[in-house]
Design a protein around this motif. Sequence first.
Motif, short mmCIF file in Angstrom:
data_model
loop_
_atom_site.label_atom_id
_atom_site.label_comp_id
_atom_site.label_asym_id
_atom_site.label_seq_id
_atom_site.Cartn_x
_atom_site.Cartn_y
_atom_site.Cartn_z
N ALA A 133 0.83 -1.21 0.00
CA ALA A 133 0.00 0.00 0.00
C ALA A 133 0.86 1.25 0.00
N VAL A 134 1.92 1.26 0.81
CA VAL A 134 2.80 2.43 0.87
C VAL A 134 3.50 2.65 -0.46
N LEU A 135 4.03 1.55 -1.04
CA LEU A 135 4.71 1.70 -2.33
C LEU A 135 3.75 2.16 -3.41
N GLY A 136 2.54 1.58 -3.43
CA GLY A 136 1.55 2.01 -4.41
C GLY A 136 1.17 3.46 -4.24
N TYR A 137 1.00 3.88 -2.99
CA TYR A 137 0.63 5.27 -2.72
C TYR A 137 1.75 6.22 -3.16
N LEU A 138 3.00 5.87 -2.83
CA LEU A 138 4.11 6.73 -3.22
C LEU A 138 4.24 6.81 -4.74
N SER A 139 4.05 5.69 -5.43
CA SER A 139 4.13 5.71 -6.89
C SER A 139 3.04 6.59 -7.50
N LEU A 140 1.82 6.45 -6.97
CA LEU A 140 0.72 7.27 -7.48
C LEU A 140 0.96 8.75 -7.20
N ARG A 141 1.47 9.05 -6.02
CA ARG A 141 1.75 10.45 -5.70
C ARG A 141 2.86 11.01 -6.58
N GLN A 142 3.89 10.22 -6.85
CA GLN A 142 4.97 10.67 -7.72
C GLN A 142 4.45 10.89 -9.14
N TRP A 143 3.62 9.99 -9.60
CA TRP A 143 3.03 10.15 -10.92
C TRP A 143 2.17 11.40 -10.98
N GLU A 144 1.38 11.61 -9.96
CA GLU A 144 0.53 12.80 -9.94
C GLU A 144 1.38 14.07 -9.92
N THR A 145 2.45 14.06 -9.12
CA THR A 145 3.32 15.25 -9.04
C THR A 145 3.99 15.53 -10.37
N SER A 146 4.53 14.47 -11.01
CA SER A 146 5.20 14.66 -12.31
C SER A 146 4.23 15.16 -13.36
N SER A 147 3.03 14.57 -13.39
CA SER A 147 2.03 15.02 -14.36
C SER A 147 1.61 16.45 -14.09
N GLU A 148 1.51 16.81 -12.83
CA GLU A 148 1.12 18.18 -12.47
C GLU A 148 2.19 19.18 -12.93
N LEU A 149 3.45 18.84 -12.68
CA LEU A 149 4.54 19.75 -13.09
C LEU A 149 4.58 19.91 -14.60
N LEU A 150 4.45 18.78 -15.33
CA LEU A 150 4.49 18.85 -16.78
C LEU A 150 3.31 19.65 -17.32
N PHE A 151 2.14 19.41 -16.76
CA PHE A 151 0.96 20.12 -17.22
C PHE A 151 1.08 21.62 -16.95
N ARG A 152 1.56 22.00 -15.77
CA ARG A 152 1.69 23.43 -15.46
C ARG A 152 2.75 24.10 -16.33
N GLU A 153 3.81 23.37 -16.63
CA GLU A 153 4.84 23.95 -17.50
C GLU A 153 4.29 24.19 -18.91
N GLN A 154 3.53 23.22 -19.42
CA GLN A 154 2.91 23.41 -20.73
C GLN A 154 1.90 24.55 -20.70
N ALA A 155 1.14 24.67 -19.60
CA ALA A 155 0.17 25.75 -19.48
C ALA A 155 0.86 27.10 -19.45
N ARG A 156 1.98 27.20 -18.72
CA ARG A 156 2.71 28.47 -18.69
C ARG A 156 3.25 28.84 -20.07
N GLU A 157 3.74 27.85 -20.80
CA GLU A 157 4.24 28.13 -22.15
C GLU A 157 3.10 28.59 -23.06
N MET A 158 1.95 27.96 -22.95
CA MET A 158 0.81 28.37 -23.75
C MET A 158 0.38 29.80 -23.40
N ALA A 159 0.35 30.12 -22.10
CA ALA A 159 -0.03 31.47 -21.68
C ALA A 159 1.00 32.49 -22.16
N SER A 160 2.27 32.15 -22.10
CA SER A 160 3.31 33.08 -22.57
C SER A 160 3.20 33.33 -24.07
N MET A 161 2.92 32.26 -24.83
CA MET A 161 2.76 32.43 -26.28
C MET A 161 1.55 33.31 -26.59
N ALA A 162 0.45 33.10 -25.89
CA ALA A 162 -0.73 33.93 -26.13
C ALA A 162 -0.47 35.37 -25.75
#
Length: 533
Positions: free
Chosen positions: A28-57
């Motif tokens: 359970a701990v390993l699964g939770y940590l993996s899911l949290r890491q995946w969520e964090t990485s996806s969040e960072l990537l998504f926010r970086e893409q959103a900032r680039e889109m906002a800067s281009m606009a």
Amino acid sequence: MTISLRSPLARFSAFALLSIVLPAGILAVLGYLSLRQWETSSELLFREQAREMASMAAGKVEMMLLRAEDAILARIQSIIASPGFTPDSLQKILSAEPLIRRLYLFDRRGRPLFPAAWTGEDAGVFVGLLAEISQGFWERGGRRHLVAGDQVILAAMLRPPGGAPVLAALSLNPEVLRREILEKTLGSMEGPSIFAVLDHQDRLIYSRERLDQADRIAVAPFGEGLPSWRLALYQPHGMSPREAVRRQITIFTGAFGLLLVVIVAGLVATYRLVRRETEMARLKADFVANVSHDLKTPLALIRMFGETLEMGRVTDEQQRQEYYGVITRESERLSRLIDNVLDFSRIEGGRRKYDMAPTAVEPIVRETVEAFSYPLAQQGFRVEVAVAPDLPEVPLDADAVGQALANLVDNAIKYAGERKSVRVEAAIRDGQLALTVVDEGIGIPLEEQGKIFEKFYRVGRSEIQGRRGSGVGLALVRHIAEAHGGRVTVESRPGEGSRFTLWLPLQPGAPRPGAPAPRVGLPPTEPRPCPGS
């Protein structure tokens, strides 16, 4: 409480911990940590893409704005450079260029060349603007964008051929800026994203859609064209990639949680099979702790008042008598507690004996109530004693019946609600002696009424956590009643109080009435947990 590893519960707990719970917990701990890491990485990537889109606009908006400003400045430059320059020609520019809200020309001394006088509230705005223009700007030229008040001002240095430099100051029309620049640039953007433009005071200037059902995910500042303005990127609720990632995580977490629930359910089902072996040991440990606590309170009061009297700190005779009374009452209370414990021990060992003799009932009732006179008066109880006249002498153990009646009165005091009332009755009903204690306390729910006479039984409910008890009081009452050939009944409704009745036969050896003890009384309308001792 120490549990030996030889007990089945301890062995089962150790086995379950090592073979099932521990691996499941690690997974359970390993699964939770993996899911949290995946969520964090996806969040960072998504926010970086959103900032680039906002800067281009933001860059696209600013490019269009600067292009429009270049065209306007080029027209002004050509007009003031023409030989036949007149103010009327500048007025035509204002009519032809709706993006310009105000146009002013100043010489190097700050005197207005066009128009000849300030217009409305522009005086404060453009005076502040002139204060921002340095001498170096007059020398090197160029353009600057400033925020003065609520307006965006473009300041540009124009140099007529062979003439002195002229400062052109233009304020932009926000409605035209929104319609011609922002709407045409941002309104055509595809995708679910919502672009919003915020001014220097974080006020909404433009948005393609309503923002009350959207989340802000990125912000990018504009450049020199709109200083201190920002472009914010929003996503509708539930449509952002972040929400999609969270939905996937929720599905994985739900599936894994279901697996854990199945494992836990199996453990609980198995655990309950061996739990009862140690339940009695735990109850006895609680009994010792509760009795110890109950014994400390009267002992502490006796010691405190005794030491105070011994040291001669109380000179008033009336106050000394009050202290003596407190010591006496606490001693009686201590005796009742000890008697309960000793009698319970004798009952458990089968050594409890009762001395039956014809006894007057009224003295037992009144002496028992009198023993509680101080706590009843101190806590503001309304006390009623109703003893039927001409009661016959009844064969009973006076000490035991008094002890049972005292336990019932003590419970009525301990679990009283806002309505503090105790009524003690003694009468002949259905050919038996009925000793009744009635209160208006917190009451007892139906599902608990059959359990409160069990030894050590305590109900874990929030409103009674501060009211300690040994858990054997009502068990002693039942045993005393049965030893006399009687029974004890309870009638209670949660929030309306309780009515405990001790039924004793008028003749020794008389058969007990039908129902086995304890008999549960009227069913409450809404059962709730309640104390039983």
